[in-house]
Scaffold this active site. Sequence first.
Site, PDB file in Angstrom:
ATOM      1  N   ARG A 160       1.065  -1.253   0.078  1.00 43.68           N
ATOM      2  CA  ARG A 160       0.060   0.171   0.176  1.00 43.68           C
ATOM      3  C   ARG A 160       0.752   1.581   0.092  1.00 43.68           C
ATOM      4  NH1 ARG A 160      -3.492   2.960   4.246  1.00 43.68           N
ATOM      5  NH2 ARG A 160      -4.778   4.027   3.663  1.00 43.68           N
ATOM      6  N   ASN A 203      -3.301   8.669   3.973  1.00 46.62           N
ATOM      7  CA  ASN A 203      -1.959   8.195   4.368  1.00 46.62           C
ATOM      8  C   ASN A 203      -2.149   8.328   6.062  1.00 46.62           C
ATOM      9  OD1 ASN A 203      -1.492   8.353   1.692  1.00 46.62           O
ATOM     10  ND2 ASN A 203      -0.102  10.300   1.856  1.00 46.62           N
ATOM     11  N   HIS A 216       0.362   4.672  -3.035  1.00 47.90           N
ATOM     12  CA  HIS A 216       0.844   5.945  -2.567  1.00 47.90           C
ATOM     13  C   HIS A 216       1.501   6.701  -2.776  1.00 47.90           C
ATOM     14  CE1 HIS A 216      -3.154   5.551   0.595  1.00 47.90           C
ATOM     15  NE2 HIS A 216      -3.294   4.769  -0.411  1.00 47.90           N
ATOM     16  N   HIS A 270      -6.389  -5.788  -2.634  1.00 50.65           N
ATOM     17  CA  HIS A 270      -7.354  -6.011  -1.112  1.00 50.65           C
ATOM     18  C   HIS A 270      -7.170  -7.440  -0.157  1.00 50.65           C
ATOM     19  CE1 HIS A 270      -9.259  -1.447  -1.546  1.00 50.65           C
ATOM     20  NE2 HIS A 270      -7.443  -1.474  -0.861  1.00 50.65           N
TER      21      HIS A 270
END
Length: 351
Positions: A71, A103, A75, A204
């Site tokens: 992740r 975040n 980001h 996910h």
Amino acid sequence: MVSWTCLLFLLSQCLLVSTYFGRANAQTVPIVPGLSWNFYASTCPSLKSTVREQLQIVLNQDIGQAAGLLRLHFHDCFVQGCDGSVLLDGSASGPGEQSAPPNLSLRAQAFRIIEDLRRRVHQKCGRVVSCSDILALAARDSVYLAGGPDYDVPLGRRDGLNFATVNATLANLPPPSSNTTALLNSLAQKNFTATDVVALSGGHTIGISHCISFTGRLYPSQDPTLDQTFARNLKRTCPAANTDNTTVLDIRSPDTFDNKYYVDLLNRQGLFTSDQDLYTDSRTRGIVTSFAVNQSLFYEKFVVAMIKMSQLSVLTGNQGEIRGNCSARNSNNLWLSSTVEETEKGSYSAF
């Protein structure tokens, strides 16, 4: 629930869908100028083994960190490109990307792992490998060590000199409440196809989420696309809209990188609106189904999408720098202060 008999029928339908996708692999993804598959072959030949061997130790102790590292790479790349800017602490001039709501839920330990990897790599090779390249490798290895596909990533990124603003971060990280139209429109601006979007959402298949990121589907009224039993279980975990509990993103195999996330969607057990709507929307439903019944196809498309993502707006050559500390610019170390919170709270994002 979707029975295996039904899945066999769906598989026969998806053979047509997979023909439409075509057969792609990592080597067919165009590589941007300045990156290469063997960038550190002479300057840091032990780079890949150093990163993978240390991550094997880390993930053997806590497999949950795999999702955190994956992740973190997402980001970083979605906001201002894959330049390691998300790793920069805030400065006297303003808050960094880490202060943006999407975040705040990044794992604090993920930042520490990347800095530890940088230290180990630089001890062996000198300061020749960028933090952004180390993050790309760590994300790749996290996928593999969690049971997913092994693949190469092109290297040669340089680290950015500045972090993005909070507003820019918000604009480039779709929230988990996004529907498929919002996701497709947002990622189309970065040249991702619908197949890319569905494949990247497969990240996910590992990880957790705080209740606040999905309780809008439970309270005050329940999202009708939620499976009833699944919804009842979520309400036990999150008895109120503002509950600060967590749950897994993939109820079938939360610590294994596989295609069960898509099986969840077929059974109306996707946690976020941005997940479940991929199966509801006719433009992406067939892609979801094809991945649910063909894990190899999912792996193939995930690798292609990840390599595309890892090259978004990269800095190369004389651009940027190679940081001696992933959280601070080389020229401005004294002005930077940490904003990574131990609580790892805040809103989630669709990726």
